[in-house]
Design an enzyme around this catalytic site. Structure first.
Site, PDB file in Angstrom:
ATOM      1  N   SER A 171      48.403  31.461  44.189  1.00  0.00           N
ATOM      2  CA  SER A 171      48.329  32.919  44.211  1.00  0.00           C
ATOM      3  C   SER A 171      48.317  32.978  45.701  1.00  0.00           C
ATOM      4  CB  SER A 171      46.911  33.322  43.500  1.00  0.00           C
ATOM      5  OG  SER A 171      46.568  34.546  44.008  1.00  0.00           O
TER       6      SER A 171
ATOM      7  N   TYR B  63      38.066  33.318  41.615  1.00  0.00           N
ATOM      8  CA  TYR B  63      39.582  33.214  41.460  1.00  0.00           C
ATOM      9  C   TYR B  63      40.487  32.677  42.445  1.00  0.00           C
ATOM     10  CZ  TYR B  63      44.666  34.346  40.262  1.00  0.00           C
ATOM     11  OH  TYR B  63      45.712  34.317  39.987  1.00  0.00           O
TER      12      TYR B  63
END
Length: 248
Positions: free
Chosen positions: A140, A154
């Site tokens: 990501s 995350y």
């Protein structure tokens, strides 16, 4: 050409979108996810798109680590050899550290990193045995820095995944095994469908086309879509932390 491709987390979101793009290119697919009914539906969609490909679906909870090895090996056997394995399964849950929701953050850490480690181990066993293959991890853009609130854990798990991928790539230098880490920017998916205000966000189809293009190039690192994220990554690395407060 990487003809036989395995994708985890393939029942929805980026995994589903990538499967569609690879089916259009005529690739055989092994699709894994917890929701087998959604995989069966996707299988039919893919065969309608391209009846000349093979599609294998397997139910898989990536946090069941022994199952990961079993399913990867089964898919490898059914397709007579996997050429590319895409570690995509993950979750986007997360809460502010210290807010009393440790179990939620723990689930995110275990799914996004420990389970990815299991998948990487299973994939590399297959590739090392035949001394060929392409390992892909879907990280990501948030892996580049720490972020606040729901993104804290995350982002940390994605940073760990990116680092793991780089280590594997370095270990495989000079061999026929290629390793790619993809850093998607903001792409609309099931994971973020309830988030309203997101800068530079693109729809799932556009985002997955960009991801597949990056995967096919087999570079060590790619940002998808390349605009603006390939440029933004340099800015995010150096911007003072106080400016990140408004980005999450």
């Amino acid at each position: 050409m990487r003809q036989n491709i395995l994708i985890t987390g393939a029942s929805s979101g980026l995994g589903r979108g990538m499967a569609i793009e690879f089916a259009k290119k005529g690739r055989n697919l092994a699709l894994c996810a917890r929701r087998i009914e959604m995989l069966e539906e996707l299988k039919q969609t893919l065969l309608n798109l391209n009846p000349n490909i093979k599609v294998v679906v397997k139910q898989l909870d990536v946090t069941e680590h022994n199952q990961v090895f079993d399913v990867f090996n089964e898919c490898n056997n059914v397709l007579s050899g996997l050429d590319r394995i895409i570690i995509n399964a993950g979750i986007g849950k997360g809460v502010t550290i210290g807010s009393g929701s440790f179990n939620i953050n723990k689930q995110t850490a275990e799914t996004n990193f420990i389970a990815s480690l299991a998948q990487a181990e299973a994939a590399m066993e297959i590739f090392r045995e035949k001394n060929a293959g392409h390992l892909v991890t879907i990280s990501s853009f948030s892996a580049l820095r720490g972020f606040r609130r729901a993104l804290t854990v995350y982002a940390a798990t994605k940073a760990a995944l990116s680092s793991l991928t780089e280590g594997i790539r370095i270990d495989c230098m000079g061999t026929p095994i290629n390793v790619t880490c993809v850093h998607p920017g903001f792409i609309r998916s099931e994971m973020n469908e309830k988030v309203k205000k997101v800068p530079f966000i693109v729809d799932t189809e556009t985002g997955c086309r960009a991801i597949v293009k990056g995967i096919e190039a087999e570079k060590a690192i790619c940002y998808a879509p390349s605009w603006p994220w390939a440029w933004m990554q340099w800015l995010v690395r150096v911007v003072p932390a106080r400016f990140l407060k408004n980005m999450s």
